[in-house]
Design an enzyme around this catalytic site. Sequence first.
Site, PDB file in Angstrom:
ATOM      1  N   GLY A 178       0.850  -1.199   0.000  1.00  0.00           N
ATOM      2  CA  GLY A 178       0.000   0.000   0.000  1.00  0.00           C
ATOM      3  C   GLY A 178       0.880   1.241   0.000  1.00  0.00           C
ATOM      4  CB  SER A 238      -4.301   1.998  -7.702  1.00  0.00           C
ATOM      5  OG  SER A 238      -5.516   1.405  -7.363  1.00  0.00           O
ATOM      6  CG  ASP A 240      -5.245  -8.279  -4.728  1.00  0.00           C
ATOM      7  OD1 ASP A 240      -5.228  -8.047  -3.499  1.00  0.00           O
ATOM      8  OD2 ASP A 240      -6.235  -8.753  -5.323  1.00  0.00           O
ATOM      9  CB  VAL A 241      -1.695  -7.704   0.072  1.00  0.00           C
ATOM     10  CG1 VAL A 241      -0.635  -6.635  -0.127  1.00  0.00           C
ATOM     11  CG2 VAL A 241      -3.008  -7.105   0.566  1.00  0.00           C
ATOM     12  CB  SER A 283      -6.331   0.581  13.593  1.00  0.00           C
ATOM     13  OG  SER A 283      -7.306   1.501  14.061  1.00  0.00           O
ATOM     14  CE1 TYR A 329      -9.001  -0.536   8.945  1.00  0.00           C
ATOM     15  CE2 TYR A 329      -9.480   0.412  11.102  1.00  0.00           C
ATOM     16  CZ  TYR A 329      -8.681   0.340   9.972  1.00  0.00           C
ATOM     17  OH  TYR A 329      -7.553   1.123   9.883  1.00  0.00           O
TER      18      TYR A 329
HETATM   19  P1  NDP Z   1      -5.214   4.681   2.110  1.00  0.00           P
HETATM   20  O1  NDP Z   1      -6.554   4.178   1.718  1.00  0.00           O
HETATM   21  O2  NDP Z   1      -4.867   6.093   1.847  1.00  0.00           O
HETATM   22  O3  NDP Z   1      -4.067   3.761   1.517  1.00  0.00           O
HETATM   23  C1  NDP Z   1      -4.137   2.371   1.599  1.00  0.00           C
HETATM   24  C2  NDP Z   1      -3.350   1.796   0.458  1.00  0.00           C
HETATM   25  O4  NDP Z   1      -3.473   0.371   0.498  1.00  0.00           O
HETATM   26  C3  NDP Z   1      -3.903   2.246  -0.890  1.00  0.00           C
HETATM   27  O5  NDP Z   1      -2.849   2.621  -1.742  1.00  0.00           O
HETATM   28  C4  NDP Z   1      -4.616   1.013  -1.382  1.00  0.00           C
HETATM   29  O6  NDP Z   1      -4.664   0.863  -2.781  1.00  0.00           O
HETATM   30  C5  NDP Z   1      -3.764  -0.080  -0.799  1.00  0.00           C
HETATM   31  N1  NDP Z   1      -4.455  -1.346  -0.844  1.00  0.00           N
HETATM   32  C6  NDP Z   1      -5.731  -1.616  -0.517  1.00  0.00           C
HETATM   33  N2  NDP Z   1      -6.030  -2.899  -0.776  1.00  0.00           N
HETATM   34  C7  NDP Z   1      -4.905  -3.462  -1.279  1.00  0.00           C
HETATM   35  C8  NDP Z   1      -4.568  -4.759  -1.754  1.00  0.00           C
HETATM   36  N3  NDP Z   1      -5.467  -5.744  -1.768  1.00  0.00           N
HETATM   37  N4  NDP Z   1      -3.322  -4.973  -2.209  1.00  0.00           N
HETATM   38  C9  NDP Z   1      -2.408  -3.985  -2.226  1.00  0.00           C
HETATM   39  N5  NDP Z   1      -2.658  -2.733  -1.799  1.00  0.00           N
HETATM   40  C10 NDP Z   1      -3.897  -2.471  -1.336  1.00  0.00           C
HETATM   41  O7  NDP Z   1      -5.109   4.367   3.661  1.00  0.00           O
HETATM   42  P2  NDP Z   1      -4.162   4.941   4.799  1.00  0.00           P
HETATM   43  O8  NDP Z   1      -2.886   5.408   4.252  1.00  0.00           O
HETATM   44  O9  NDP Z   1      -4.978   5.829   5.634  1.00  0.00           O
HETATM   45  O10 NDP Z   1      -3.976   3.590   5.630  1.00  0.00           O
HETATM   46  C11 NDP Z   1      -2.804   2.805   5.587  1.00  0.00           C
HETATM   47  C12 NDP Z   1      -2.868   1.808   6.738  1.00  0.00           C
HETATM   48  O11 NDP Z   1      -3.006   2.519   7.969  1.00  0.00           O
HETATM   49  C13 NDP Z   1      -4.061   0.859   6.657  1.00  0.00           C
HETATM   50  O12 NDP Z   1      -3.656  -0.417   7.058  1.00  0.00           O
HETATM   51  C14 NDP Z   1      -5.041   1.454   7.653  1.00  0.00           C
HETATM   52  O13 NDP Z   1      -5.891   0.480   8.173  1.00  0.00           O
HETATM   53  C15 NDP Z   1      -4.101   1.998   8.698  1.00  0.00           C
HETATM   54  N6  NDP Z   1      -4.675   3.054   9.526  1.00  0.00           N
HETATM   55  C16 NDP Z   1      -5.091   4.246   9.000  1.00  0.00           C
HETATM   56  C17 NDP Z   1      -5.632   5.221   9.820  1.00  0.00           C
HETATM   57  C18 NDP Z   1      -6.095   6.537   9.300  1.00  0.00           C
HETATM   58  O14 NDP Z   1      -6.633   7.317  10.104  1.00  0.00           O
HETATM   59  N7  NDP Z   1      -5.919   6.869   8.037  1.00  0.00           N
HETATM   60  C19 NDP Z   1      -5.782   4.988  11.259  1.00  0.00           C
HETATM   61  C20 NDP Z   1      -5.313   3.718  11.701  1.00  0.00           C
HETATM   62  C21 NDP Z   1      -4.781   2.797  10.856  1.00  0.00           C
HETATM   63  P3  NDP Z   1      -5.828   1.574  -3.655  1.00  0.00           P
HETATM   64  O15 NDP Z   1      -5.456   3.009  -3.643  1.00  0.00           O
HETATM   65  O16 NDP Z   1      -5.772   0.947  -4.973  1.00  0.00           O
HETATM   66  O17 NDP Z   1      -7.106   1.282  -2.918  1.00  0.00           O
END
Ligand code: NDP
Length: 248
Positions: free
Chosen positions: A14, A40, A64-65, A143, A156
Amino acid sequence: MKNKFLDKVAVVTGGCRGIGKAIVLRLLSEGAKVYALDYSVPQKDEVFIEDKELAKNVVVMQLDVTNATQVEEVFEKIQKESGRIDFLINNAGITRDGLLMRMSEDNWDAVLDTNLKGVFLCTKAAVKYMVSQRYGRIVNMGSVVGVMGNAGQTNYSASKAGLIGFTKSVAKEFGSRNILVNYVAPGFVKTPMTDVLTDEQREEFLRNIPLRRAADPTDIANVVAFFCSEDASYLTGQVLHIDGGMVM
Ligand code: NDP
């Protein structure tokens, strides 16, 4: 540029936006070679890392993880190309919120598949290389809701709580091989994931944060870099909240 992570190879899932991209930038700025894996990825004409020097050390790959075959192939390719995998940051994650009574099986499965099974697959793929090099640092993106629960996020919260058990178990299995595994628990971070929150939800979060501000993705990246560093060489199986005091 500092050189704390010179010669280190990092993999960030990600890694193309939000917190993941901040981690990629931070590790690059410390001298690591970084593989940013994401569902993406930036288009060919899109600039991913502005700084031209840093950009030389980043490789972007689509992944895709949740896809076991693809995960195996991508990690094998990274190992072949770089000869090692030092850091794995399991950051990819999704939300599909809804109250339990209305939570569809699809939304349950999607979140558990990405946030928990995805971490299992990537860790399994990376750890075999870490074992043979007798060195590894794994940081799992959890989280605070994995610790405290949250109405509307049963899927979640369950995925992030499960990840705590996973983190501690992997830490116990691989501690003797110098592979350290830790869990960071952000609270409320400004990213595309939280952009979808309503003003009311945002205010509710801020009311419960003693520091009265959301985290910036760099606040999370700083702690991830700490867990990868030698300063954290006696820390494993830990859960560290990065939440401005939200949960204490
Ligand atoms: P974003 O949605 O901004 O980024 C998440 C990234 O993960 C995206 O680039 C997304 O791709 C990618 N992703 C999703 N599914 C897959 C998959 N199957 N394979 C590969 N990549 C994938 O989220 P954040 O940056 O906010 O979050 C990052 C992490 O932090 C997550 O684990 C989230 O749970 C955790 N977190 C976030 C918080 C927040 O307040 N933002 C709070 C606590 C934890 P695509 O863009 O294509 O969807």
